[in-house]
Design an enzyme around this catalytic site. Structure first.
Site, PDB file in Angstrom:
ATOM      1  N   LYS A   1       0.817  -1.213   0.000  1.00 39.20           N
ATOM      2  CA  LYS A   1       0.000   0.000   0.000  1.00 39.20           C
ATOM      3  C   LYS A   1       0.856   1.270   0.000  1.00 39.20           C
ATOM      4  O   LYS A   1       2.036   1.229   0.360  1.00 39.20           O
ATOM      5  CB  LYS A   1      -0.955  -0.046   1.196  1.00 39.20           C
ATOM      6  CG  LYS A   1      -1.896  -1.263   1.136  1.00 39.20           C
ATOM      7  CD  LYS A   1      -2.966  -1.237   2.212  1.00 39.20           C
ATOM      8  CE  LYS A   1      -3.857  -2.467   2.097  1.00 39.20           C
ATOM      9  NZ  LYS A   1      -5.001  -2.436   3.045  1.00 39.20           N
TER      10      LYS A   1
ATOM     11  N   TYR B   1     -12.131  -2.144  -4.576  1.00 38.36           N
ATOM     12  CA  TYR B   1     -12.698  -2.334  -3.236  1.00 38.36           C
ATOM     13  C   TYR B   1     -14.226  -2.254  -3.222  1.00 38.36           C
ATOM     14  O   TYR B   1     -14.813  -2.006  -2.163  1.00 38.36           O
ATOM     15  CB  TYR B   1     -12.107  -1.304  -2.271  1.00 38.36           C
ATOM     16  CG  TYR B   1     -10.700  -1.639  -1.814  1.00 38.36           C
ATOM     17  CD1 TYR B   1     -10.464  -2.668  -0.910  1.00 38.36           C
ATOM     18  CD2 TYR B   1      -9.606  -0.930  -2.283  1.00 38.36           C
ATOM     19  CE1 TYR B   1      -9.175  -2.981  -0.484  1.00 38.36           C
ATOM     20  CE2 TYR B   1      -8.308  -1.230  -1.863  1.00 38.36           C
ATOM     21  CZ  TYR B   1      -8.110  -2.257  -0.961  1.00 38.36           C
ATOM     22  OH  TYR B   1      -6.839  -2.574  -0.535  1.00 38.36           O
TER      23      TYR B   1
ATOM     24  N   PHE C   1     -15.630   3.304   5.901  1.00 35.88           N
ATOM     25  CA  PHE C   1     -14.286   3.743   5.534  1.00 35.88           C
ATOM     26  C   PHE C   1     -14.006   3.649   4.028  1.00 35.88           C
ATOM     27  O   PHE C   1     -12.887   3.894   3.591  1.00 35.88           O
ATOM     28  CB  PHE C   1     -13.233   2.948   6.316  1.00 35.88           C
ATOM     29  CG  PHE C   1     -13.340   1.446   6.161  1.00 35.88           C
ATOM     30  CD1 PHE C   1     -12.806   0.812   5.047  1.00 35.88           C
ATOM     31  CD2 PHE C   1     -13.953   0.682   7.138  1.00 35.88           C
ATOM     32  CE1 PHE C   1     -12.892  -0.564   4.914  1.00 35.88           C
ATOM     33  CE2 PHE C   1     -14.039  -0.701   7.013  1.00 35.88           C
ATOM     34  CZ  PHE C   1     -13.518  -1.325   5.891  1.00 35.88           C
TER      35      PHE C   1
ATOM     36  N   ARG D   1      -2.392 -14.699   4.505  1.00 29.00           N
ATOM     37  CA  ARG D   1      -3.102 -13.932   5.536  1.00 29.00           C
ATOM     38  C   ARG D   1      -2.466 -14.174   6.914  1.00 29.00           C
ATOM     39  O   ARG D   1      -2.333 -13.250   7.712  1.00 29.00           O
ATOM     40  CB  ARG D   1      -4.597 -14.254   5.530  1.00 29.00           C
ATOM     41  CG  ARG D   1      -5.285 -13.654   4.308  1.00 29.00           C
ATOM     42  CD  ARG D   1      -6.769 -13.921   4.270  1.00 29.00           C
ATOM     43  NE  ARG D   1      -7.531 -13.149   5.230  1.00 29.00           N
ATOM     44  CZ  ARG D   1      -7.941 -11.890   5.043  1.00 29.00           C
ATOM     45  NH1 ARG D   1      -7.626 -11.246   3.935  1.00 29.00           N
ATOM     46  NH2 ARG D   1      -8.650 -11.284   5.963  1.00 29.00           N
TER      47      ARG D   1
ATOM     48  N   THR E   1      -5.696  -7.375  10.467  1.00 30.23           N
ATOM     49  CA  THR E   1      -5.980  -6.140   9.730  1.00 30.23           C
ATOM     50  C   THR E   1      -5.385  -4.919  10.429  1.00 30.23           C
ATOM     51  O   THR E   1      -4.774  -4.066   9.784  1.00 30.23           O
ATOM     52  CB  THR E   1      -7.512  -5.962   9.589  1.00 30.23           C
ATOM     53  OG1 THR E   1      -8.060  -7.131   8.979  1.00 30.23           O
ATOM     54  CG2 THR E   1      -7.847  -4.741   8.741  1.00 30.23           C
TER      55      THR E   1
ATOM     56  N   ASN F   1      -2.174  -0.393   6.480  1.00 31.40           N
ATOM     57  CA  ASN F   1      -1.653  -1.598   7.138  1.00 31.40           C
ATOM     58  C   ASN F   1      -0.682  -2.372   6.235  1.00 31.40           C
ATOM     59  O   ASN F   1      -0.633  -3.591   6.256  1.00 31.40           O
ATOM     60  CB  ASN F   1      -2.811  -2.484   7.615  1.00 31.40           C
ATOM     61  CG  ASN F   1      -3.786  -2.842   6.509  1.00 31.40           C
ATOM     62  OD1 ASN F   1      -3.587  -2.452   5.354  1.00 31.40           O
ATOM     63  ND2 ASN F   1      -4.822  -3.595   6.824  1.00 31.40           N
TER      64      ASN F   1
ATOM     65  N   HIS G   1      -2.161  -5.578   1.235  1.00 33.39           N
ATOM     66  CA  HIS G   1      -3.436  -6.269   1.003  1.00 33.39           C
ATOM     67  C   HIS G   1      -3.140  -7.749   0.798  1.00 33.39           C
ATOM     68  O   HIS G   1      -2.102  -8.112   0.262  1.00 33.39           O
ATOM     69  CB  HIS G   1      -4.085  -5.702  -0.268  1.00 33.39           C
ATOM     70  CG  HIS G   1      -5.248  -6.520  -0.765  1.00 33.39           C
ATOM     71  ND1 HIS G   1      -6.506  -6.389  -0.255  1.00 33.39           N
ATOM     72  CD2 HIS G   1      -5.322  -7.502  -1.706  1.00 33.39           C
ATOM     73  CE1 HIS G   1      -7.325  -7.246  -0.866  1.00 33.39           C
ATOM     74  NE2 HIS G   1      -6.622  -7.929  -1.750  1.00 33.39           N
TER      75      HIS G   1
ATOM     76  N   GLU H   1      -8.863 -10.546  -8.349  1.00 32.71           N
ATOM     77  CA  GLU H   1      -7.919  -9.452  -8.089  1.00 32.71           C
ATOM     78  C   GLU H   1      -6.683  -9.573  -8.975  1.00 32.71           C
ATOM     79  O   GLU H   1      -6.159  -8.560  -9.460  1.00 32.71           O
ATOM     80  CB  GLU H   1      -7.550  -9.441  -6.605  1.00 32.71           C
ATOM     81  CG  GLU H   1      -8.736  -9.050  -5.726  1.00 32.71           C
ATOM     82  CD  GLU H   1      -8.524  -9.274  -4.245  1.00 32.71           C
ATOM     83  OE1 GLU H   1      -9.457  -8.976  -3.467  1.00 32.71           O
ATOM     84  OE2 GLU H   1      -7.434  -9.752  -3.837  1.00 32.71           O
TER      85      GLU H   1
END
Ligand code: GDP
Length: 139
Positions: free
Chosen positions: A11, A51, A59, A87, A93, A114, A117, A128
């Site tokens: 990110k 998203y 958010f 993950r 998260t 964070n 992704h 994706e």
């Protein structure tokens, strides 16, 4: 049956803080094979499309604004049971809840920024990956 592909983005905040190389290195160290890699930007519209599943969440506007605020790295990763394995590897998260040594704990700033992704299902990993990469951009 679990798939062997997941999709990740580094990110904007993690890129801006200079963590791109460290995060890619940690991904490889974790046993994930890079099948495709791209350094690029998302427009606000593209971030909203990516998203879209979160469009009802409070958010959504902040998240899509953030994700289009600077360069990102997109990648397809391969490993056995890739979605869950990645993950687990990136952590919770919210970086403050993430386990020590995870990518989000090490390089995340807050619940929005964070660091990375990670796809949440095999189906989304495919969707994706195709959002960013054509077949000929994959090894
Ligand atoms: P993930 O699967 O762990 O990435 O978490 P989610 O699917 O729940 O959320 C998607 C992304 O939205 C997260 O990675 C964060 O960047 C962001 N996000 C999640 N929860 C919040 C929140 O409460 N506030 C803000 N600003 N962003 C959030």
């Amino acid at each position: 049956m679990s798939g062997n592909i997941t999709f990740t983005m580094i990110k904007p905040k993690a890129i801006a803080k200079g963590y791109m190389g460290k995060i890619i290195d940690q991904i490889i160290t974790g046993g994930f094979t890079i099948k495709a890699l791209k350094y690029t930007c998302l427009s606000k519209e593209e971030a909203m499309e990516f998203y879209a599943v979160h469009k009802e969440r409070p958010f959504y506007n902040d998240l899509t604004g953030f994700m289009s605020s600077g360069p990102i790295v997109a990648a397809i990763l391969e490993k056995e049971n890739a979605v869950q394995a990645y993950r687990d590897y990136i952590g919770a998260t919210n970086p403050s809840d993430a386990e020590e040594g995870t990518i989000r704990k090490l390089y995340g700033t807050d619940i929005q920024a964070n660091a990375v992704h990670g796809s949440d299902s095999d189906e989304n990993a495919v969707i994706e990956s195709s959002f960013y990469f054509s077949e000929r951009e994959r090894v």
